[in-house]
Design a protein around this motif. Structure first.
Motif, PDB file in Angstrom:
ATOM      1  N   PRO A  26       0.834  -1.205   0.000  1.00 51.27           N
ATOM      2  CA  PRO A  26       0.000   0.000   0.000  1.00 51.27           C
ATOM      3  C   PRO A  26       0.871   1.258   0.000  1.00 51.27           C
ATOM      4  CG  PRO A  26       0.194  -0.830   2.214  1.00 51.27           C
ATOM      5  CD  PRO A  26       0.895  -1.824   1.312  1.00 51.27           C
ATOM      6  N   GLN A  27       0.549   2.205  -0.857  1.00 56.77           N
ATOM      7  CA  GLN A  27       1.209   3.508  -0.876  1.00 56.77           C
ATOM      8  C   GLN A  27       0.164   4.502  -0.398  1.00 56.77           C
ATOM      9  OE1 GLN A  27       3.576   2.145  -4.773  1.00 56.77           O
ATOM     10  NE2 GLN A  27       3.410   4.345  -4.599  1.00 56.77           N
ATOM     11  N   ILE A  28       0.299   4.927   0.854  1.00 57.02           N
ATOM     12  CA  ILE A  28      -0.701   5.755   1.521  1.00 57.02           C
ATOM     13  C   ILE A  28      -0.129   7.153   1.693  1.00 57.02           C
ATOM     14  CG2 ILE A  28      -2.050   6.036   3.626  1.00 57.02           C
ATOM     15  CD1 ILE A  28      -1.598   2.923   3.998  1.00 57.02           C
ATOM     16  N   ASP A  65       4.615   8.106  -6.634  1.00 55.73           N
ATOM     17  CA  ASP A  65       5.337   7.714  -7.840  1.00 55.73           C
ATOM     18  C   ASP A  65       5.886   8.913  -8.599  1.00 55.73           C
ATOM     19  OD1 ASP A  65       5.087   4.976  -7.464  1.00 55.73           O
ATOM     20  OD2 ASP A  65       3.195   4.866  -8.548  1.00 55.73           O
ATOM     21  N   GLY A  66       5.226  10.065  -8.478  1.00 57.60           N
ATOM     22  CA  GLY A  66       5.677  11.261  -9.184  1.00 57.60           C
ATOM     23  C   GLY A  66       6.018  12.396  -8.238  1.00 57.60           C
ATOM     24  N   ALA A  67       6.343  13.555  -8.826  1.00 54.07           N
ATOM     25  CA  ALA A  67       6.695  14.740  -8.046  1.00 54.07           C
ATOM     26  C   ALA A  67       5.471  15.394  -7.408  1.00 54.07           C
ATOM     27  CB  ALA A  67       7.405  15.751  -8.939  1.00 54.07           C
ATOM     28  N   ASP A  68       4.270  14.921  -7.780  1.00 50.82           N
ATOM     29  CA  ASP A  68       3.027  15.539  -7.326  1.00 50.82           C
ATOM     30  C   ASP A  68       2.390  14.851  -6.122  1.00 50.82           C
ATOM     31  OD1 ASP A  68       2.376  13.185  -8.582  1.00 50.82           O
ATOM     32  OD2 ASP A  68       1.213  14.108 -10.185  1.00 50.82           O
ATOM     33  N   SER A  69       3.107  13.909  -5.502  1.00 46.33           N
ATOM     34  CA  SER A  69       2.521  13.184  -4.372  1.00 46.33           C
ATOM     35  C   SER A  69       3.595  12.593  -3.461  1.00 46.33           C
ATOM     36  CB  SER A  69       1.596  12.076  -4.892  1.00 46.33           C
ATOM     37  OG  SER A  69       2.297  11.209  -5.764  1.00 46.33           O
ATOM     38  N   CYS A 113       9.154   1.586   3.004  1.00 46.29           N
ATOM     39  CA  CYS A 113       9.841   2.708   2.362  1.00 46.29           C
ATOM     40  C   CYS A 113       8.879   3.876   2.190  1.00 46.29           C
ATOM     41  CB  CYS A 113      10.419   2.291   1.014  1.00 46.29           C
ATOM     42  SG  CYS A 113       9.189   1.749  -0.192  1.00 46.29           S
ATOM     43  N   SER A 114       9.458   5.042   1.937  1.00 44.20           N
ATOM     44  CA  SER A 114       8.654   6.211   1.589  1.00 44.20           C
ATOM     45  C   SER A 114       8.735   6.418   0.082  1.00 44.20           C
ATOM     46  CB  SER A 114       9.146   7.444   2.341  1.00 44.20           C
ATOM     47  OG  SER A 114      10.503   7.701   2.033  1.00 44.20           O
ATOM     48  N   TRP A 115       7.775   7.175  -0.451  1.00 43.07           N
ATOM     49  CA  TRP A 115       7.697   7.413  -1.888  1.00 43.07           C
ATOM     50  C   TRP A 115       7.512   8.895  -2.169  1.00 43.07           C
ATOM     51  CZ3 TRP A 115       7.874   3.563  -5.667  1.00 43.07           C
ATOM     52  CH2 TRP A 115       7.841   2.250  -5.192  1.00 43.07           C
ATOM     53  N   HIS A 116       8.293   9.438  -3.077  1.00 41.46           N
ATOM     54  CA  HIS A 116       8.139  10.772  -3.664  1.00 41.46           C
ATOM     55  C   HIS A 116       9.066  10.806  -4.875  1.00 41.46           C
ATOM     56  CE1 HIS A 116       7.436  14.999  -4.227  1.00 41.46           C
ATOM     57  NE2 HIS A 116       8.724  15.261  -4.126  1.00 41.46           N
ATOM     58  N   GLY A 154       9.153   8.453  -6.934  1.00 43.38           N
ATOM     59  CA  GLY A 154       9.633   7.075  -6.908  1.00 43.38           C
ATOM     60  C   GLY A 154      10.031   6.667  -5.503  1.00 43.38           C
ATOM     61  N   ARG A 155      10.541   5.480  -5.399  1.00 40.34           N
ATOM     62  CA  ARG A 155      10.918   4.911  -4.103  1.00 40.34           C
ATOM     63  C   ARG A 155      12.049   5.714  -3.465  1.00 40.34           C
ATOM     64  NH1 ARG A 155      11.205  -1.428  -2.932  1.00 40.34           N
ATOM     65  NH2 ARG A 155      11.697  -1.315  -0.738  1.00 40.34           N
ATOM     66  N   GLN A 156      11.891   6.032  -2.187  1.00 39.13           N
ATOM     67  CA  GLN A 156      12.876   6.830  -1.452  1.00 39.13           C
ATOM     68  C   GLN A 156      13.417   6.027  -0.263  1.00 39.13           C
ATOM     69  OE1 GLN A 156      13.920  10.080  -2.347  1.00 39.13           O
ATOM     70  NE2 GLN A 156      12.803   9.617  -4.216  1.00 39.13           N
ATOM     71  N   GLY A 157      13.565   6.678   0.859  1.00 36.10           N
ATOM     72  CA  GLY A 157      14.172   6.091   2.048  1.00 36.10           C
ATOM     73  C   GLY A 157      13.300   5.104   2.792  1.00 36.10           C
ATOM     74  N   GLY A 158      13.796   4.671   3.929  1.00 35.99           N
ATOM     75  CA  GLY A 158      13.133   3.660   4.737  1.00 35.99           C
ATOM     76  C   GLY A 158      11.921   4.164   5.497  1.00 35.99           C
ATOM     77  N   TRP A 159      11.089   3.222   5.911  1.00 41.04           N
ATOM     78  CA  TRP A 159       9.900   3.522   6.704  1.00 41.04           C
ATOM     79  C   TRP A 159       9.604   2.331   7.590  1.00 41.04           C
ATOM     80  CZ3 TRP A 159       8.218   8.229   7.258  1.00 41.04           C
ATOM     81  CH2 TRP A 159       7.027   8.455   7.934  1.00 41.04           C
TER      82      TRP A 159
END
Length: 105
Positions: free
Chosen positions: A41-43, A64-68, A77-80, A82-87
């Motif tokens: 889930p990407q929340i 997935d994009g620069a808008d979220s 992991c976190s997302w902005h 695309g895939r970023q750092g840990g969570w």
């Protein structure tokens, strides 16, 4: 999906849920998601440029994009953009809270 009603989403494919009618420009906002069962889930949150297209297939979800911006408690992991750092991880039955402050110094 409305602010005053509980909704349940089930799918065998990717699904993006949103509430474009509740878009805001300033303030502090919070919502919760109860994870009854999940897979990747990407929340999170999206801005006004996020491509939200009901009834149309799209691979893009929150983060997935620069808008979220989003977190994924399954892949931890976190997302902005695309895939970023840990969570942190979560387990079924857990509730995930998501908060933001917009335009507040």
């Amino acid at each position: 999906l409305t602010a005053s009603t509980n909704r349940h989403a089930t799918s065998t494919a990717w699904v993006t849920l949103g509430a474009p009618g509740l878009a805001v420009c300033v303030g502090s906002w919070y919502f919760e998601v109860e994870l009854t069962k999940f897979k990747h889930p990407q929340i999170g949150w999206a801005d006004a440029t996020f491509r939200f297209t009901p009834d149309e297939f799209c691979d893009d979800g929150p983060g997935d994009g620069a808008d979220s911006w989003a977190v994924d408690v399954d892949r931890q992991c976190s997302w902005h953009k695309g895939r970023q750092g840990g969570w942190r991880s979560a387990v079924p039955g857990q509730t995930v809270g998501c908060a933001t402050s917009i335009g507040i110094d």
